[in-house]
Design a protein around this motif. Structure first.
Motif, PDB file in Angstrom:
ATOM      1  N   VAL A 287       0.868  -1.168   0.000  1.00 16.52           N
ATOM      2  CA  VAL A 287       0.000   0.000   0.000  1.00 16.52           C
ATOM      3  C   VAL A 287       0.907   1.221   0.000  1.00 16.52           C
ATOM      4  CG1 VAL A 287      -1.661   1.356   1.322  1.00 16.52           C
ATOM      5  CG2 VAL A 287      -1.968  -1.110   1.102  1.00 16.52           C
ATOM      6  N   GLU A 288       0.599   2.171  -0.879  1.00 15.50           N
ATOM      7  CA  GLU A 288       1.387   3.394  -0.949  1.00 15.50           C
ATOM      8  C   GLU A 288       0.451   4.592  -0.879  1.00 15.50           C
ATOM      9  OE1 GLU A 288       4.871   3.412  -3.498  1.00 15.50           O
ATOM     10  OE2 GLU A 288       4.227   5.329  -4.337  1.00 15.50           O
ATOM     11  N   PHE A 289       0.782   5.560  -0.037  1.00 14.47           N
ATOM     12  CA  PHE A 289      -0.086   6.705   0.194  1.00 14.47           C
ATOM     13  C   PHE A 289       0.341   7.871  -0.690  1.00 14.47           C
ATOM     14  CE2 PHE A 289      -0.463   3.968   3.822  1.00 14.47           C
ATOM     15  CZ  PHE A 289      -1.817   3.990   4.093  1.00 14.47           C
ATOM     16  N   PHE A 290      -0.663   8.570  -1.230  1.00 11.64           N
ATOM     17  CA  PHE A 290      -0.397   9.704  -2.109  1.00 11.64           C
ATOM     18  C   PHE A 290      -1.528  10.718  -1.954  1.00 11.64           C
ATOM     19  CE2 PHE A 290      -3.344   7.197  -4.509  1.00 11.64           C
ATOM     20  CZ  PHE A 290      -3.915   8.007  -5.485  1.00 11.64           C
ATOM     21  N   GLY A 291      -1.410  11.827  -2.650  1.00 11.91           N
ATOM     22  CA  GLY A 291      -2.467  12.822  -2.610  1.00 11.91           C
ATOM     23  C   GLY A 291      -2.083  14.072  -1.847  1.00 11.91           C
ATOM     24  N   ALA A 309       0.086  -1.572   9.201  1.00 13.95           N
ATOM     25  CA  ALA A 309      -0.001  -2.343   7.958  1.00 13.95           C
ATOM     26  C   ALA A 309      -0.368  -3.811   8.196  1.00 13.95           C
ATOM     27  CB  ALA A 309       1.307  -2.237   7.177  1.00 13.95           C
ATOM     28  N   PRO A 310       0.172  -4.485   9.208  1.00 14.55           N
ATOM     29  CA  PRO A 310      -0.253  -5.875   9.432  1.00 14.55           C
ATOM     30  C   PRO A 310      -1.735  -5.991   9.749  1.00 14.55           C
ATOM     31  CG  PRO A 310       1.773  -5.393  10.625  1.00 14.55           C
ATOM     32  CD  PRO A 310       1.252  -4.089  10.126  1.00 14.55           C
ATOM     33  N   GLU A 311      -2.291  -4.960  10.386  1.00 12.14           N
ATOM     34  CA  GLU A 311      -3.709  -5.014  10.731  1.00 12.14           C
ATOM     35  C   GLU A 311      -4.585  -4.836   9.496  1.00 12.14           C
ATOM     36  OE1 GLU A 311      -1.820  -5.673  13.850  1.00 12.14           O
ATOM     37  OE2 GLU A 311      -1.396  -3.677  13.073  1.00 12.14           O
ATOM     38  N   TYR A 312      -4.127  -4.041   8.533  1.00 17.64           N
ATOM     39  CA  TYR A 312      -4.916  -3.994   7.301  1.00 17.64           C
ATOM     40  C   TYR A 312      -4.472  -5.038   6.290  1.00 17.64           C
ATOM     41  CZ  TYR A 312      -1.630   0.053   6.404  1.00 17.64           C
ATOM     42  OH  TYR A 312      -0.564   0.908   6.299  1.00 17.64           O
ATOM     43  N   GLY A 313      -3.457  -5.800   6.641  1.00 17.16           N
ATOM     44  CA  GLY A 313      -3.107  -6.993   5.880  1.00 17.16           C
ATOM     45  C   GLY A 313      -2.043  -6.809   4.826  1.00 17.16           C
ATOM     46  N   ALA A 314      -1.548  -5.575   4.659  1.00 19.58           N
ATOM     47  CA  ALA A 314      -0.587  -5.302   3.601  1.00 19.58           C
ATOM     48  C   ALA A 314       0.829  -5.665   4.028  1.00 19.58           C
ATOM     49  CB  ALA A 314      -0.646  -3.825   3.213  1.00 19.58           C
ATOM     50  N   THR A 315       1.680  -5.869   3.040  1.00 18.42           N
ATOM     51  CA  THR A 315       3.095  -6.078   3.318  1.00 18.42           C
ATOM     52  C   THR A 315       3.711  -4.815   3.899  1.00 18.42           C
ATOM     53  OG1 THR A 315       3.239  -7.658   1.498  1.00 18.42           O
ATOM     54  CG2 THR A 315       5.308  -6.721   2.286  1.00 18.42           C
ATOM     55  N   CYS A 316       3.315  -3.662   3.360  1.00 26.78           N
ATOM     56  CA  CYS A 316       3.834  -2.392   3.863  1.00 26.78           C
ATOM     57  C   CYS A 316       2.804  -1.305   3.616  1.00 26.78           C
ATOM     58  CB  CYS A 316       5.166  -2.033   3.190  1.00 26.78           C
ATOM     59  SG  CYS A 316       5.035  -1.762   1.410  1.00 26.78           S
ATOM     60  N   GLY A 317       2.982  -0.176   4.289  1.00 27.13           N
ATOM     61  CA  GLY A 317       2.146   1.009   4.097  1.00 27.13           C
ATOM     62  C   GLY A 317       3.071   2.196   3.914  1.00 27.13           C
ATOM     63  N   PHE A 318       3.472   2.464   2.675  1.00 31.20           N
ATOM     64  CA  PHE A 318       4.641   3.281   2.358  1.00 31.20           C
ATOM     65  C   PHE A 318       4.280   4.733   2.075  1.00 31.20           C
ATOM     66  CE2 PHE A 318       8.078   4.754  -0.471  1.00 31.20           C
ATOM     67  CZ  PHE A 318       9.184   4.377   0.275  1.00 31.20           C
TER      68      PHE A 318
END
Length: 898
Positions: A287-291, A309-318
């Motif tokens: 998951v990558e954040f933008f905007g 990130a583990p709670e939303y299931g992604a490998t990372c939240g970048f």
């Protein structure tokens, strides 16, 4: 270890900062050969640079670089690429067994005729001792000192072992107890955003990246550092020079716009993001954040989102590197030259984000206007189950009335008098209120908000209810510095939130004991009491064995619920309590404005605090400095009498040559499990019960029950850990209906016993074992013992509907076969009861994601045949499996190289 490959694409360039020259591998130059990568997600640019830097024509190839670049048109890839992080981060629960394995490998390589000094980390490794402190004492001025003293008394054997490891292994540093939690220390000190290293006389600069043996390693994603949690098994392989092959992930873009409203915290934002992404389905994805919302989103808020990130299931939240990153690096005391290097390198590589940057191309996107976020909590059992604060009380009441909490709905109003106290206790009463290290304690905005709530509550004359166990576990000593500077520590102390330790406490289950009369009331009257904590994990049985309902909340809400004493009140409408003047006090009366919070952060959180607290970070307290170190031995002198550290049996009987893999015949079923079985259910965690196999083992070894410590602290002893595997008090084995806890049934005798006992009986009979599961098998923390324990119990395969990413990889790393059902089948449609015998055929010629024949031999003599798919996903994983595990693979390679 070599830093550079052969550079077939001729991308090597130089960058000069403050007169110093650095070499790097240029993405813009690579684009001339492999295609435009300017709109590649920032996180994938890190993967691409990794390939360019190590490209050698074999394990890293030009085709790998083209595969990453070729991701752009479709936003999806079926290709795999190798990845080697810049460094490794360990916490001590997972770090101790990792060092145990390295020590065992040194013994193992000697038996294979190799040099023990070859077993050595080739990447920088930092181990932060942060998971061993427990909240034995709270609510008193001496809580911190007492808990630290108890910690050192309990963990002397472990700490002696780690001191030996620090002296025996190169590239291995230990951050002593009492410093902070690994993620906050990583964010505030260890992470550099760009890393530098010497190779062939030149200095190379490249993106900082990190594998961590804790799933919340992703907190550092908020700083623009690509990192995620892996099992200790993967971490060990990486530190020994093995690139980990990974499928190029889908990248989900999360667009943030707007700003948070008054009264809404970063915690509310992250719980909303978690719910949205869990609903979207991002398991195994980046998951990558933008905007435009990033322009004003503080680094601390980004780190809070990344942590989950583990709670939303992604490998990372970048989050990409931008001006906020630079500002935080300066604030947190990073070297000014390094700060300039970060900015110049990011801009040279096209890794810099600002308001003019074009949006990357993503696999898919979703969007959140932060102005719509409302005050929230998550619970009572899962972090993704967000509930609006205004609905929390009714939600709990609804679950209770429906019997979802394990008690009859008609007993919802029950209250029980507490022996020796002048109060009673009922369903929904809060018995634990913990500002606990991890998600929120690196965020000064929510931490200052908690202190301001305490100050206003103190002024009103409010105090926590007498049945609430309150605790404050800052994520680093910097938090205490700004609490002291602002005077807020005195306010927190006054309402029971004295500092209890620096490390992971309530969230990992180190919440310590509750008073015996309260425990007796809970157990005897089946009360559903609550915990409110500022962490990220609230799975059943994790926070405390006696606390069924647990809610994640912002630190200021933790304080508020300690004052209210129950989750059955609607804090948005009902008074928290009466002040010293007898008048009702509402949440709005003690909630600080955002301006109050911002002003306090601005005035009291300074660069000097970080420089002071991290100036001598590896020295440690006097107790740490006094530990005796056996610094002269390349191999560890194992103590056979230790109940904390033992030489594991992984390499017993290992030969230099491979034994061919064979199909599985006549396996019995050890457990049949439902959906969402977490690593908390599988891996030993929390307290050790006296009547459990692990408790019996410790008693046999003359360990008093008061000295049992936790499973986490004993992860260096396989004898304890294998006895605690699948022993969670809430796990339900469908083979034994109507039971709860780690039990199984032996066949053909039909006898019911603890899972460990049944497994050992089958082992003595020479019978292999399998485990059946449902969807999302292995969700949760990156616990290597969930895989190690499974292996040591004799399980050859786990058959499930789907696997969590880390646990699947860890099973392969231990030589356990992960299989998934095909054609819409599952354990129920196949009518698995537990008395069957299983054959798994076709392993002799195993390939990635191979379809295998699955034979079910039923007790009545009938035989059913179907197919399952191997989730050994890559060619490297096939080799690991053939070797009996990733460590065996590495060890054989080292021995041959000798």
């Amino acid at each position: 270890m070599r830093m550079i490959g052969q550079d077939s694409l001729k991308t090597r360039r130089t960058l000069t900062v403050d007169g110093k020259t650095y070499h790097y591998f240029s993405l813009p130059e690579a684009a001339k050969s492999i295609g435009d990568v300017s709109r590649l997600p920032y996180s994938l640019k890190v993967l691409l640079e990794n390939v360019l830097r190590y490209e050698n024509g074999s394990s890293y190839t030009v085709e790998d670089a083209k595969s990453v670049a070729g991701w752009l048109p479709s936003g999806h890839s079926e290709k795999e690429v190798p990845f080697r992080p810049a460094r490794i981060l360990l916490q001590d629960f997972t770090g101790v067994p990792a060092v145990v394995d390295l020590a065992a490998m040194r013994d193992g390589i000697i038996k294979l005729g190799g040099d023990p000094r070859k077993v050595n980390p080739l990447l920088p490794v930092d181990l932060v001792i942060d998971h061993s402190v427990m909240v034995d004492v709270s609510g008193t001025p001496t809580a911190l000192k007492q808990n630290v003293d108890i910690e050192f008394e309990r963990n002397g054997e472990r700490y002696e072992f780690l001191r030996w490891g620090q002296s025996a292994f190169d590239n291995f540093r230990v951050v002593p107890p009492g410093t902070g939690i690994c993620h906050q220390v990583n964010l505030e000190y260890l992470a550099q955003v760009v890393w530098t290293a010497q190779d062939t006389g030149d200095t190379f600069v490249y993106p900082d990246s990190c594998y961590g043996t804790d799933s919340h390693t992703t907190m550092v994603n908020g700083l623009g550092v690509l990192g995620w949690g892996v099992g200790g098994i993967e971490a060990e392989a990486a530190m020994l020079g093995q690139p980990i092959a990974m499928l190029i992930p889908d990248v989900i873009g999360f667009k943030l716009t707007g700003k948070l409203r008054e009264g809404v915290t970063a915690t509310d934002l992250v719980l909303t993001v978690t719910q949205m992404l869990r609903k979207k389905g991002v398991v195994g994805k980046f998951v990558e954040f933008f905007g435009a919302g990033l322009d004003d989103l503080p680094l601390a808020d980004r780190a809070t989102i990344g942590n989950m990130a583990p709670e939303y299931g992604a490998t990372c939240g970048f989050f990409p590197v931008d001006a906020m990153t630079i500002g935080y690096l300066r604030l947190s005391g990073r070297d000014e030259h390094r700060v300039k290097l970060v900015e110049e390198y990011a801009k040279a590589q096209g890794m810099w984000r600002d308001s003019a940057s074009p949006d990357p191309v993503f696999t898919d996107t979703l969007e959140l206007d932060m102005g719509t976020v409302e005050p929230s909590m998550a619970g009572p059992k899962r972090p993704q189950d967000r509930v609006a604060l205004a609905s929390a009380a009714t939600s709990f009441a609804k679950d209770l009335a429906a019997g979802a909490m394990g008690v009859p709905g008609d007993q919802a109003s029950k209250r029980v008098a507490i022996e020796g106290a002048n109060y009673d206790l009922g369903h929904g009463d809060v018995v634990i209120a913990a500002i606990t290290s991890c998600t929120n304690t690196s965020n000064p905005y929510v931490m200052i908000a908690a202190g301001l709530v305490a100050r206003k509550a103190r002024a009103k004359g409010l105090t926590p209810k007498p049945w609430v166990k309150t605790s404050l576990a800052p994520g680093s000593q910097v938090v205490t510095e700004y609490y002291e500077s602002s005077g807020l520590q005195a306010d927190l102390d006054a309402i029971g939130f004295q500092t209890v330790g620096y490390g992971c406490t309530t969230c990992i289950g180190n919440s310590g004991p509750l008073p015996d009369p309260i425990v007796d009331a809970i157990e005897n009257e089946k009360l559903v009491v609550a915990g409110v904590l500022s962490g990220n994990r609230n799975f059943e049985g994790r926070v405390h064995a006696n606390v069924r309902a647990n809610y994640l909340a912002s630190p200021p809400l933790v304080v508020a619920y300690a004052l209210a004493g129950t989750v059955t009140k609607d804090l948005t409408k009902e008074p928290i309590g009466n002040g010293s003047d007898g008048q009702p006090v509402y949440l709005k009366d003690i909630w600080p404005t955002q301006q109050e919070v911002n002003d306090t952060v601005h005035d009291c959180v300074t660069r000097g605090m970080f420089l002071d607290k991290y100036g001598d970070v590896f020295k440690g307290p006097a107790q740490w400095q006094a530990i005796r170190v056996d610094a002269d031995s390349d191999t560890y002198r194992w103590n056979s009498g230790s109940t904390y550290v033992q030489n594991p049996p992984y390499f017993e009987g290992m030969t230099a040559e491979l034994t061919p893999v064979q199909s599985v015949h006549g396996a019995r079923i050890l457990a049949e499990l439902a959906d969402s079985i977490t690593t908390d259910h599988i891996s030993p965690a929390g307290n050790i019960r006296k009547t459990s196999p692990a408790g019996e083992y410790l008693l046999e070894h003359q360990v008093r029950q008061n000295d049992f410590n936790s499973y986490g602290a004993r992860r260096g002893n396989h004898e304890v850990m294998m006895r605690g595997t699948f022993a969670n008090i809430r796990i339900k084995n469908e083979m034994v209906p109507g039971t709860e806890g780690g039990v199984s049934k032996h066949y053909p005798s039909g006898e019911v016993a603890p899972i460990y006992n049944v497994a050992m009986r089958y082992k003595a009979e020479g019978v292999p074992l399998v485990v059946f599961g449902g969807k999302e098998y292995g969700t949760g923390s990156s616990r290597d013992w969930a895989a190690k324990g499974t292996f040591l119990l004799g399980v050859k395969a786990v058959i499930a509907e789907s696997f969590e990413r880390i646990h699947r990889s860890n099973l392969v790393g231990m030589g356990v076969l992960p299989l998934v059902f095909m054609n819409g089948q599952d354990r129920k449609s196949l009518n698995i009861k537990g008395d069957e015998q299983i054959d798994i055929l076709g392993l002799e010629d195993l390939k990635p994601r191979q379809t295998l024949e699955f034979v079910i031999r039923r007790a009545d003599g009938t035989v059913d045949r179907t197919q399952v798919m191997s989730r050994i996903d890559t060619a490297d994983e096939v080799e690991y499996y053939k070797n009996g595990g990733i460590l065996h693979y590495v060890l054989r390679g080292m021995a041959k190289a000798a």
